[in-house]
Design an enzyme around this catalytic site. Structure first.
Site, PDB file in Angstrom:
ATOM      1  N   LYS A 111     -11.545 -27.426   7.688  1.00 18.38           N
ATOM      2  CA  LYS A 111     -10.644 -28.244   8.497  1.00 18.38           C
ATOM      3  C   LYS A 111     -11.044 -29.713   8.468  1.00 18.38           C
ATOM      4  O   LYS A 111     -10.177 -30.585   8.484  1.00 18.38           O
ATOM      5  CB  LYS A 111     -10.586 -27.714   9.934  1.00 18.38           C
ATOM      6  CG  LYS A 111      -9.728 -26.461   9.986  1.00 18.38           C
ATOM      7  CD  LYS A 111      -9.596 -25.876  11.365  1.00 18.38           C
ATOM      8  CE  LYS A 111      -8.714 -24.630  11.295  1.00 18.38           C
ATOM      9  NZ  LYS A 111      -9.167 -23.592  12.226  1.00 18.38           N
ATOM     10  N   LYS A 194       0.356 -12.087  -1.060  1.00 18.95           N
ATOM     11  CA  LYS A 194       0.711 -11.553   0.258  1.00 18.95           C
ATOM     12  C   LYS A 194       1.784 -12.356   0.984  1.00 18.95           C
ATOM     13  O   LYS A 194       1.835 -13.571   0.881  1.00 18.95           O
ATOM     14  CB  LYS A 194      -0.547 -11.524   1.138  1.00 18.95           C
ATOM     15  CG  LYS A 194      -1.337 -10.266   0.937  1.00 18.95           C
ATOM     16  CD  LYS A 194      -2.449  -9.990   1.911  1.00 18.95           C
ATOM     17  CE  LYS A 194      -2.859 -10.965   2.951  1.00 18.95           C
ATOM     18  NZ  LYS A 194      -4.040 -10.539   3.698  1.00 18.95           N
ATOM     19  N   LYS A 197       1.162 -15.833   2.955  1.00 18.36           N
ATOM     20  CA  LYS A 197       0.021 -16.578   2.404  1.00 18.36           C
ATOM     21  C   LYS A 197       0.427 -17.966   1.945  1.00 18.36           C
ATOM     22  O   LYS A 197      -0.280 -18.931   2.157  1.00 18.36           O
ATOM     23  CB  LYS A 197      -0.611 -15.815   1.227  1.00 18.36           C
ATOM     24  CG  LYS A 197      -1.791 -14.949   1.636  1.00 18.36           C
ATOM     25  CD  LYS A 197      -3.064 -15.758   1.907  1.00 18.36           C
ATOM     26  CE  LYS A 197      -4.182 -14.863   2.400  1.00 18.36           C
ATOM     27  NZ  LYS A 197      -4.775 -15.225   3.661  1.00 18.36           N
TER      28      LYS A 197
END
Ligand code: TRP
Length: 331
Positions: A111, A194, A197
């Site tokens: 992050k 997926k 995702k």
């Protein structure tokens, strides 16, 4: 009975991947364990300290989980910020969480790299808050995916450290909990793995999507120009569509299109039409419940209050004991 805790991100609508994966497991778990499912609205402030519609986000998640079948009479479902004991435990745990170990957490580093101008102390101590969520109920089982493994290890570290520092075998160790080993993998519609995702609009089908939107998304799903030899192996984007059919359609439907594929007679348009209709039928009851529950303010208030009261019963007992163990005493 063992205690299960899971935090649900308070942003984002539920898609079919969530539904056939995590939520189906939650629904089964609520019959076998002492379950606490909460909406992690405090955690959302770590990246978005001034959210535009905090209450709206929380409401949407609550509504969709209830509509999908989480039963507030069986599981304790609550909003994290309704339980101030969590924030209190977070404060105590913060005193024994070291800067170095927090800075080394992968999700923190990711992050910081992604948003170097948005790094606050709450982001750094995200894993401490998560540990507080779990330890507040002395839970041992946490149904989370691989991406949360490091956070869970930190929860064990903080709990064990508390026990050692205050010389008390108090918190049990929480571990990742894989309820069913044959986790259903739901692929996305863009042929890239997926569902959910990748960010692209159209990759995921949401439980709240209208039939028209579902049709549009499915018809746009990626395909190839078709098989050129009989019984040819399916490329991944085609396999994805068949995987979806396997989950939402009947075995007959699957077999029908599989045979056509193997005989090189498949028409992807027909397959997609069928897939879209089966998705629409499968999600219709949930979609209806989403609308009903979202409009039932009294029910939502009742669920939230009931959940908060049950969660606080467990949490306040822990806080009372923790304060005693640390050494806070009443005069
Ligand atoms: N960090 C989790 C996630 O991103 C959410 C979460 C917060 C959580 N607190 C938790 C999960 C406690 C399990 C237990 O998905």
């Amino acid at each position: 009975m063992e205690t299960v805790v899971s935090g649900i991100r308070s942003t984002g609508k539920l898609h079919l991947g969530n539904y056939y994966g995590a939520i189906q497991n939650f629904i089964k778990m609520q019959h076998e364990y002492n379950c606490y499912f909460f909406i992690a609205d405090l955690h959302s402030l770590t990246t978005h300290p001034t959210p535009a519609d905090l209450h709206g986000n929380v409401k949407q998640v609550l509504v969709e989980y209830l509509a999908a079948g989480i039963d507030p009479e069986r599981a304790t479902i609550y909003i994290q910020s309704d339980v101030p004991e969590v924030a209190e435990l977070y404060l105590y745990l913060n005193m024994n969480a070291y800067l170095g170990e927090l800075e080394r957490a992968t999700s923190f580093k990711d992050k910081v790299r992604a948003n170097p101008d948005n790094v606050n102390a709450g982001l750094l101590t995200y894993p401490v808050l998560m540990a507080a969520d779990i330890l507040i109920h002395k839970a041992t089982k946490v149904p989370v995916g691989k991406d949360q493994e490091q956070h869970l290890e930190m929860s064990r570290t903080f709990g064990n450290r508390f026990n050692r520092l205050y010389n008390h075998e108090y918190f049990p160790e929480p571990y990742a909990f894989n309820y069913s080993n044959n986790l259903v993998k739901i692929p996305g519609l863009d042929g890239k793995g997926k569902m959910g995702k990748s960010e692209g609009e159209g990759n995921a089908v949401y439980l709240s999507d209208s039939p028209e939107v579902i049709r549009k998304k499915v018809m746009r799903a990626v395909t190839d120009s078709g098989p050129t030899a009989e019984n040819q192996e399916k490329p991944s984007e085609i396999q994805n569509l068949f995987d979806l059919i396997k989950v939402v359609s009947t075995p007959d439907t699957y077999q029908h299109f599989d045979e056509l594929y193997n005989k090189c007679q498949i028409r992807y348009g027909d397959l997609k039409k069928q897939l879209a209709e089966d998705m629409i039928i499968g999600t219709a009851p949930i979609r209806e419940r989403i609308n009903d529950i979202a409009n039932d303010q009294a029910y939502l208030r009742q669920v939230a209050r009931f959940g908060a009261a049950k969660a606080r019963e467990s949490a306040s007992k822990t806080i009372r004991e923790v304060r005693e163990i640390i050494g806070f005493r009443n005069f």
